[in-house]
Each structure stands twice: as C-alpha cells, then as structure tokens.
Design a protein around this motif. Structure first.
Motif, PDB file in Angstrom:
ATOM      1  N   ILE A  71       0.773  -1.143   0.020  1.00  0.00           N
ATOM      2  CA  ILE A  71      -0.227   0.095   0.104  1.00  0.00           C
ATOM      3  C   ILE A  71       0.978   1.425  -0.103  1.00  0.00           C
ATOM      4  CG2 ILE A  71      -1.857   1.234   1.178  1.00  0.00           C
ATOM      5  CD1 ILE A  71      -2.800  -1.461   2.275  1.00  0.00           C
ATOM      6  N   GLU A  72       0.795   2.066  -0.864  1.00  0.00           N
ATOM      7  CA  GLU A  72       1.777   3.052  -1.235  1.00  0.00           C
ATOM      8  C   GLU A  72       1.214   4.622  -1.239  1.00  0.00           C
ATOM      9  OE1 GLU A  72       5.271   4.314  -4.369  1.00  0.00           O
ATOM     10  OE2 GLU A  72       4.435   2.064  -4.529  1.00  0.00           O
ATOM     11  N   SER A  73       1.704   5.628  -0.737  1.00  0.00           N
ATOM     12  CA  SER A  73       1.528   6.838  -0.998  1.00  0.00           C
ATOM     13  C   SER A  73       2.039   7.221  -2.366  1.00  0.00           C
ATOM     14  CB  SER A  73       2.109   7.723   0.070  1.00  0.00           C
ATOM     15  OG  SER A  73       2.115   9.187  -0.177  1.00  0.00           O
ATOM     16  N   ILE A  74       1.070   7.922  -3.308  1.00  0.00           N
ATOM     17  CA  ILE A  74       1.644   8.356  -4.621  1.00  0.00           C
ATOM     18  C   ILE A  74       1.549   9.838  -4.783  1.00  0.00           C
ATOM     19  CG2 ILE A  74       1.170   6.112  -5.438  1.00  0.00           C
ATOM     20  CD1 ILE A  74      -1.432   6.852  -6.494  1.00  0.00           C
ATOM     21  N   GLU A  75       0.917  10.398  -4.158  1.00  0.00           N
ATOM     22  CA  GLU A  75       0.382  12.197  -4.541  1.00  0.00           C
ATOM     23  C   GLU A  75       0.664  12.930  -3.575  1.00  0.00           C
ATOM     24  OE1 GLU A  75      -2.538  12.883  -6.882  1.00  0.00           O
ATOM     25  OE2 GLU A  75      -2.425  11.181  -8.479  1.00  0.00           O
ATOM     26  N   GLY A  76       0.205  12.639  -2.194  1.00  0.00           N
ATOM     27  CA  GLY A  76       0.166  13.293  -0.892  1.00  0.00           C
ATOM     28  C   GLY A  76      -0.061  12.500   0.216  1.00  0.00           C
ATOM     29  N   PRO A  77      -0.071  12.921   1.278  1.00  0.00           N
ATOM     30  CA  PRO A  77      -0.219  12.285   2.687  1.00  0.00           C
ATOM     31  C   PRO A  77      -1.398  11.946   2.637  1.00  0.00           C
ATOM     32  CG  PRO A  77       0.104  14.647   3.064  1.00  0.00           C
ATOM     33  CD  PRO A  77       0.427  14.519   1.598  1.00  0.00           C
ATOM     34  N   GLN A  78      -1.905  10.530   2.853  1.00  0.00           N
ATOM     35  CA  GLN A  78      -3.044  10.110   2.747  1.00  0.00           C
ATOM     36  C   GLN A  78      -3.261   8.871   3.741  1.00  0.00           C
ATOM     37  OE1 GLN A  78      -6.016  11.117   1.307  1.00  0.00           O
ATOM     38  NE2 GLN A  78      -7.236   9.294   2.463  1.00  0.00           N
ATOM     39  N   LYS A 208      -6.742   9.477  28.191  1.00  0.00           N
ATOM     40  CA  LYS A 208      -6.764   8.413  27.217  1.00  0.00           C
ATOM     41  C   LYS A 208      -7.528   8.087  26.266  1.00  0.00           C
ATOM     42  CE  LYS A 208      -3.428   6.951  30.310  1.00  0.00           C
ATOM     43  NZ  LYS A 208      -1.950   7.170  29.839  1.00  0.00           N
ATOM     44  N   GLN A 209      -7.973   9.183  25.568  1.00  0.00           N
ATOM     45  CA  GLN A 209      -8.643   9.232  24.664  1.00  0.00           C
ATOM     46  C   GLN A 209      -7.957   8.991  23.074  1.00  0.00           C
ATOM     47  OE1 GLN A 209     -10.774  13.086  25.875  1.00  0.00           O
ATOM     48  NE2 GLN A 209     -12.508  11.967  24.923  1.00  0.00           N
ATOM     49  N   TYR A 210      -8.526   8.531  22.491  1.00  0.00           N
ATOM     50  CA  TYR A 210      -8.080   8.282  21.020  1.00  0.00           C
ATOM     51  C   TYR A 210      -7.684   9.416  20.282  1.00  0.00           C
ATOM     52  CZ  TYR A 210      -7.872   5.881  16.214  1.00  0.00           C
ATOM     53  OH  TYR A 210      -7.548   5.584  15.148  1.00  0.00           O
ATOM     54  N   PHE A 211      -6.591   9.833  20.000  1.00  0.00           N
ATOM     55  CA  PHE A 211      -6.355  10.882  19.163  1.00  0.00           C
ATOM     56  C   PHE A 211      -5.671  10.853  17.971  1.00  0.00           C
ATOM     57  CE2 PHE A 211      -1.945  10.650  21.572  1.00  0.00           C
ATOM     58  CZ  PHE A 211      -1.260  10.602  20.331  1.00  0.00           C
ATOM     59  N   MET A 212      -5.841  11.627  16.810  1.00  0.00           N
ATOM     60  CA  MET A 212      -5.032  11.417  15.616  1.00  0.00           C
ATOM     61  C   MET A 212      -4.244  12.881  15.332  1.00  0.00           C
ATOM     62  SD  MET A 212      -8.341  12.082  13.149  1.00  0.00           S
ATOM     63  CE  MET A 212      -9.050  13.609  12.964  1.00  0.00           C
ATOM     64  N   LYS A 213      -3.120  12.712  14.506  1.00  0.00           N
ATOM     65  CA  LYS A 213      -2.339  13.994  14.128  1.00  0.00           C
ATOM     66  C   LYS A 213      -2.002  13.555  12.917  1.00  0.00           C
ATOM     67  CE  LYS A 213       1.299  14.249  16.593  1.00  0.00           C
ATOM     68  NZ  LYS A 213       2.376  14.133  17.733  1.00  0.00           N
ATOM     69  N   SER A 214      -1.342  14.736  12.045  1.00  0.00           N
ATOM     70  CA  SER A 214      -1.053  14.699  10.796  1.00  0.00           C
ATOM     71  C   SER A 214      -0.095  13.323  10.525  1.00  0.00           C
ATOM     72  CB  SER A 214      -0.507  15.920  10.172  1.00  0.00           C
ATOM     73  OG  SER A 214      -1.282  17.022  10.441  1.00  0.00           O
ATOM     74  N   SER A 215      -0.339  12.737   9.331  1.00  0.00           N
ATOM     75  CA  SER A 215       0.424  11.558   9.333  1.00  0.00           C
ATOM     76  C   SER A 215       1.668  12.024   8.597  1.00  0.00           C
ATOM     77  CB  SER A 215      -0.278  10.598   8.121  1.00  0.00           C
ATOM     78  OG  SER A 215       0.515   9.573   7.693  1.00  0.00           O
ATOM     79  N   PRO A 216       2.922  11.322   8.722  1.00  0.00           N
ATOM     80  CA  PRO A 216       4.222  11.427   8.444  1.00  0.00           C
ATOM     81  C   PRO A 216       4.423  11.006   7.113  1.00  0.00           C
ATOM     82  CG  PRO A 216       4.297   9.907  10.026  1.00  0.00           C
ATOM     83  CD  PRO A 216       2.941  10.319   9.895  1.00  0.00           C
ATOM     84  N   VAL A 217       3.338  10.143   6.366  1.00  0.00           N
ATOM     85  CA  VAL A 217       3.540   9.445   5.133  1.00  0.00           C
ATOM     86  C   VAL A 217       3.716  10.713   4.064  1.00  0.00           C
ATOM     87  CG1 VAL A 217       0.969   9.570   4.591  1.00  0.00           C
ATOM     88  CG2 VAL A 217       2.612   7.538   3.731  1.00  0.00           C
ATOM     89  N   ARG A 218       4.542  10.200   2.992  1.00  0.00           N
ATOM     90  CA  ARG A 218       4.776  11.194   2.106  1.00  0.00           C
ATOM     91  C   ARG A 218       4.805  10.092   0.526  1.00  0.00           C
ATOM     92  NH1 ARG A 218       3.560  13.825   5.418  1.00  0.00           N
ATOM     93  NH2 ARG A 218       4.668  15.884   6.030  1.00  0.00           N
ATOM     94  N   PRO A 219       4.645  10.814  -0.599  1.00  0.00           N
ATOM     95  CA  PRO A 219       4.758  10.005  -1.585  1.00  0.00           C
ATOM     96  C   PRO A 219       6.119   9.272  -1.840  1.00  0.00           C
ATOM     97  CG  PRO A 219       3.930  12.203  -2.092  1.00  0.00           C
ATOM     98  CD  PRO A 219       4.396  11.948  -0.837  1.00  0.00           C
ATOM     99  N   GLY A 220       5.838   7.874  -2.192  1.00  0.00           N
ATOM    100  CA  GLY A 220       6.936   7.149  -2.190  1.00  0.00           C
ATOM    101  C   GLY A 220       7.071   6.160  -0.819  1.00  0.00           C
ATOM    102  N   ASP A 221       6.323   6.447   0.123  1.00  0.00           N
ATOM    103  CA  ASP A 221       6.090   5.559   1.358  1.00  0.00           C
ATOM    104  C   ASP A 221       5.388   4.468   1.231  1.00  0.00           C
ATOM    105  OD1 ASP A 221       7.935   6.950   3.332  1.00  0.00           O
ATOM    106  OD2 ASP A 221       6.690   8.464   3.635  1.00  0.00           O
ATOM    107  N   TYR A 222       5.329   3.132   1.771  1.00  0.00           N
ATOM    108  CA  TYR A 222       4.783   2.018   1.530  1.00  0.00           C
ATOM    109  C   TYR A 222       4.520   1.070   2.679  1.00  0.00           C
ATOM    110  CZ  TYR A 222       9.015  -0.428  -0.059  1.00  0.00           C
ATOM    111  OH  TYR A 222      10.236  -1.158  -0.054  1.00  0.00           O
ATOM    112  N   LEU A 223       3.721   0.400   2.786  1.00  0.00           N
ATOM    113  CA  LEU A 223       3.617  -0.699   3.872  1.00  0.00           C
ATOM    114  C   LEU A 223       3.335  -1.834   3.065  1.00  0.00           C
ATOM    115  CD1 LEU A 223       3.604  -1.361   7.095  1.00  0.00           C
ATOM    116  CD2 LEU A 223       1.185  -1.130   6.679  1.00  0.00           C
TER     117      LEU A 223
END
Length: 287
Positions: A71-78, A208-223
């Motif tokens: 699974i790969e980021s290709i255009e922007g943080p998603q 202890k609430q579930y939080f989110m913050k901007s993902s560090p993923v950038r185009p080219g990153d993958y899992l």
C-alpha cells in the motif's frame, strides 16, 4: 473515562496502584523464523499488477498465497483503512483486537495480522515499513494503528446528527457489495475493524482518549505485506486525508493510494513455516 472519581480511596490505595504490570500475551515463543527468508526473497520481487483507490473511495484486490502486496502513498499524505479476508471464506477475516493484544497498538515489520475465531492464524505478515523510523513520539503517537475501528456514519450521526456517506465503513461496504454481488446488509456485517495504514494515532496522556495527528507519510512511502493464504483485501482512502484535522469530511485534502501486487519464485520461499488454522475445535470442541 476514569477522570471523575466519586468513591473514597482506601488507605492502601498506593500499594494497590503501584503493582508491577504483566504482559498478558507474551510472544517470546512465537519465534519469527520467516522474516529472514521473506527479507531475502523480497530482493527479487516482480510486479504483477496494481490498482489505484481514488480519494474518499474503496476498492477490492486479490493476492495469492506466497505473493506480496504494498500500500503506497503516490501523490500526497493520505491514510487508508484496510480489511483483509481469506479469499474463499469471507467469514475468516482480520481480528484487530487479538492482533493488538499480541503485537501492540501499532504494527510494523515482522508483525502478523491474525484472523478471527475459530481460525486464529496469520493472514499476512508485514515485511517492510518505510515509516518505521517514526517510532513513538512524545505524545505517544505512532503509525499503522489497530486501536481505531474505522470512521463510520453511525458515530458521525451520533456526534453531529449529520449523515455522511463516504466514511471508511461505508466505502468498504460498497466495495464488498460491488465485488461480491452480495446484499448491503450482508456486506456490512463482514466489514470489520481495520489496520489504519499510515494513520498517526495514540491515546492522550490525561483522559486516554483516542487521538490523531497529521500522518508523516509522503509519496513513495509504503507498507508491504506477505500473504500467508489467498487474500481478498479491501482498502478505503479515508475522507480525512492525512487525518491532521478531521475525518469524515469533504473539506480535508485527500489523495489516492496505490495497491501493488508482487510475486517471487517459489524456490526463494523454501523453508517458510506455513500459517495454519487453529486445531482447537477439532481436538476439543466447544460442547
């Protein structure tokens, strides 16, 4: 939340609180003997197909046992929400709760995605993570979590009294309906808690609430994953984009994600220990 206290603390409260924590499910005996083989094999990966999941949408994909997928980021943080099923039996699907209990709140290289009861086996192993450098930040946040369930229209309705039709739950459900030709109600029951790919999350230190913050993923990153059985995957591009401000929204900037499938020669996988379904029912039964 345990922030409101109405009871009176006993005299030995500190002694009761300051006991040593014990890991519930130690995994020391689950020796990872496959990972060195998989790391060697992935040097010879051959691309055999790919699909693009548009923003605020979901698509299905199939991966055969012994193949890899990314699974790969290709255009922007998603951020993406992933469901996986055993391809020939949709009743066997990813069990995020038990995976979390064994491997922790966030997954990375070497961790396995376990299936639900009565199967309880590894459906896939994570073989590479370009974001493993992130670790855990000062807020306790990390990427690829198995603590969030998936954004859904029911919670959105509960909190805002608004109807939103592109939550990940809705996207995943529609994709299953389109792929399998099953009824909406049946597909919705099959959709399950996800692996939040690329999402950066944690629990707040105070409530202890579930939080989110901007993902560090950038185009080219993958899992990257290795399929330990034939898989049907379903991936939704979260309507929150990088989930840095909100989700279930038409306002967040969203990007597509790519899923690619990869094969290797079987000889390169020699020595792998195959994942098998639990034999508990066969040996003991539940009567």
């Amino acid at each position: 939340m345990k922030t409101k206290k109405y009871s009176t603390a006993p005299l030995d409260a500190k002694d009761r609180i300051n006991v040593k924590p014990i890991v519930c499910y130690p995994i020391d005996d689950l020796k990872e003997t496959n990972l060195p083989i998989l790391h060697s094999a992935r040097n010879s990966l051959k691309n055999i197909g790919e699909i693009i999941i548009p923003p605020r949408d979901a698509k299905t994909f199939e991966v055969k046992k012994g193949q890899f997928f990314r699974i790969e980021s290709i255009e922007g943080p998603q951020v993406g929400d992933l469901n996986i099923f055993q391809a020939d039996n949709l009743e066997e699907k990813f069990y995020s709760g038990k995976t979390r209990a064994l491997y922790g709140t966030h997954l990375s290289t070497g961790d396995r995605m376990l299936s639900n009861f009565p199967y309880l086996r590894s459906l896939a192993t994570i073989t590479w993570d370009t974001l493993d450098w992130y670790g855990y930040d000062k807020d306790g946040g990390s990427v690829h979590d198995v603590i969030g369930t998936r954004c859904d229209p029911y919670t959105s309705k509960l909190l805002s009294d608004e109807n939103y039709h592109y939550c990940c739950h809705s996207n995943l459900t529609r994709a299953l309906v389109n792929e399998k030709g099953i009824k909406l109600g049946e597909a919705e029951k099959l959709v399950h808690d996800v692996l939040n790919v690329f999402m950066c999350t944690g629990f707040t230190n105070d409530t202890k609430q579930y939080f989110m913050k901007s993902s560090p993923v950038r185009p080219g990153d993958y899992l990257e994953f290795f399929a330990e059985t034939d898989l049907l995957g379903v991936l939704s591009t979260c309507p929150g984009g990088d989930c840095g401000s909100e989700h279930s929204s038409d306002n967040a900037k969203c990007y597509p994600l790519k899923v690619s499938m990869w094969s290797v020669e079987k000889a390169l996988l020699k020595g792998l220990i195959n994942s098998k379904t639990s034999d508990y029912n066969r040996n003991h039964g539940l009567d």
